[in-house]
Design a protein around this motif. Structure first.
Motif, mmCIF file in Angstrom:
data_model
loop_
_atom_site.group_PDB
_atom_site.id
_atom_site.type_symbol
_atom_site.label_atom_id
_atom_site.label_comp_id
_atom_site.label_asym_id
_atom_site.label_seq_id
_atom_site.Cartn_x
_atom_site.Cartn_y
_atom_site.Cartn_z
ATOM 1 N N SER A 92 21.394 -74.336 -23.116
ATOM 2 C CA SER A 92 21.733 -73.186 -22.284
ATOM 3 C C SER A 92 21.691 -71.913 -23.113
ATOM 4 O O SER A 92 21.486 -71.939 -24.318
ATOM 5 N N ASN A 93 21.913 -70.799 -22.462
ATOM 6 C CA ASN A 93 21.879 -69.506 -23.122
ATOM 7 C C ASN A 93 23.275 -69.029 -23.525
ATOM 8 O O ASN A 93 23.504 -67.850 -23.702
ATOM 9 N N HIS A 94 24.208 -69.936 -23.668
ATOM 10 C CA HIS A 94 25.564 -69.568 -24.071
ATOM 11 C C HIS A 94 25.618 -69.371 -25.577
ATOM 12 O O HIS A 94 24.934 -70.056 -26.323
ATOM 13 N N GLU A 95 26.446 -68.429 -25.995
ATOM 14 C CA GLU A 95 26.629 -68.223 -27.428
ATOM 15 C C GLU A 95 27.299 -69.454 -28.015
ATOM 16 O O GLU A 95 28.446 -69.749 -27.708
ATOM 17 N N GLN A 96 26.573 -70.155 -28.827
ATOM 18 C CA GLN A 96 27.106 -71.357 -29.456
ATOM 19 C C GLN A 96 26.486 -71.464 -30.840
ATOM 20 O O GLN A 96 25.266 -71.428 -30.972
ATOM 21 N N PHE A 97 27.335 -71.604 -31.845
ATOM 22 C CA PHE A 97 26.860 -71.650 -33.227
ATOM 23 C C PHE A 97 25.991 -72.881 -33.474
ATOM 24 O O PHE A 97 24.897 -72.770 -34.007
ATOM 25 N N MET A 98 26.478 -74.051 -33.095
ATOM 26 C CA MET A 98 25.738 -75.310 -33.259
ATOM 27 C C MET A 98 25.943 -76.146 -32.005
ATOM 28 O O MET A 98 26.953 -76.034 -31.336
ATOM 29 N N GLY A 99 24.981 -77.000 -31.731
ATOM 30 C CA GLY A 99 25.060 -77.880 -30.580
ATOM 31 C C GLY A 99 24.368 -77.281 -29.366
ATOM 32 O O GLY A 99 23.929 -76.142 -29.388
ATOM 33 N N ASP A 100 24.222 -78.046 -28.330
ATOM 34 C CA ASP A 100 23.527 -77.628 -27.108
ATOM 35 C C ASP A 100 22.135 -77.105 -27.462
ATOM 36 O O ASP A 100 21.691 -76.087 -26.941
ATOM 37 N N TRP A 101 21.461 -77.808 -28.378
ATOM 38 C CA TRP A 101 20.111 -77.461 -28.812
ATOM 39 C C TRP A 101 20.063 -76.107 -29.518
ATOM 40 O O TRP A 101 19.049 -75.418 -29.502
ATOM 41 N N ARG A 102 21.174 -75.723 -30.163
ATOM 42 C CA ARG A 102 21.240 -74.472 -30.919
ATOM 43 C C ARG A 102 21.522 -74.775 -32.384
ATOM 44 O O ARG A 102 22.277 -75.691 -32.716
ATOM 45 N N ILE A 103 20.927 -73.994 -33.257
ATOM 46 C CA ILE A 103 21.189 -74.055 -34.685
ATOM 47 C C ILE A 103 21.419 -72.620 -35.124
ATOM 48 O O ILE A 103 20.527 -71.774 -35.000
#
Length: 114
Positions: free
Chosen positions: A66-77
């Motif tokens: 998703s496009n939520h601000e997230q440092f790690m996880g939910d396909w974000r690094i």
């Protein structure tokens, strides 16, 4: 075409160009992986800063997660979508492959006196 699909295509295309088309075989060297690790650290820092501050945002339908601000996880690094890693890899690899090909051509011209 989604950002995810484009990233999924960019990596194998870059590898194909390196290994088959240009035959530079950059990815088979330790020098490449050391240089890429250094480049990746910089990419993560810049991507993290730009996406963490929401200077750059992504459409939820175009990326994994998703496009939520997230440092790690939910396909974000480091806040950036994982697809950015694929694009960065392909971009840097194709740049190095082109550079090596052009240098080899210049060396051949110098050797033949043209």
């Amino acid at each position: 075409m989604s950002y995810t699909l484009l990233a999924a295509v960019a990596v194998p295309v870059a590898l194909l160009v390196d290994l088959v088309v240009a035959r530079t075989r950059v990815v088979l060297t330790a020098q490449w992986w050391i240089a890429y690790a250094i480049t990746l650290a910089g990419q993560l820092a810049v991507n993290g800063w730009l996406t963490g501050r929401r200077i750059v945002t992504y459409d939820d339908s175009a990326i994994l997660g998703s496009n939520h601000e997230q440092f790690m996880g939910d396909w974000r690094i480091y806040y950036a979508p994982v697809e950015d890693l694929g694009f960065g890899f392909a971009l840097v690899l194709l740049t190095i492959v082109a550079w090596r090909r052009w240098n080899a051509a210049a060396d051949r011209r110098r050797a033949t006196g043209r």
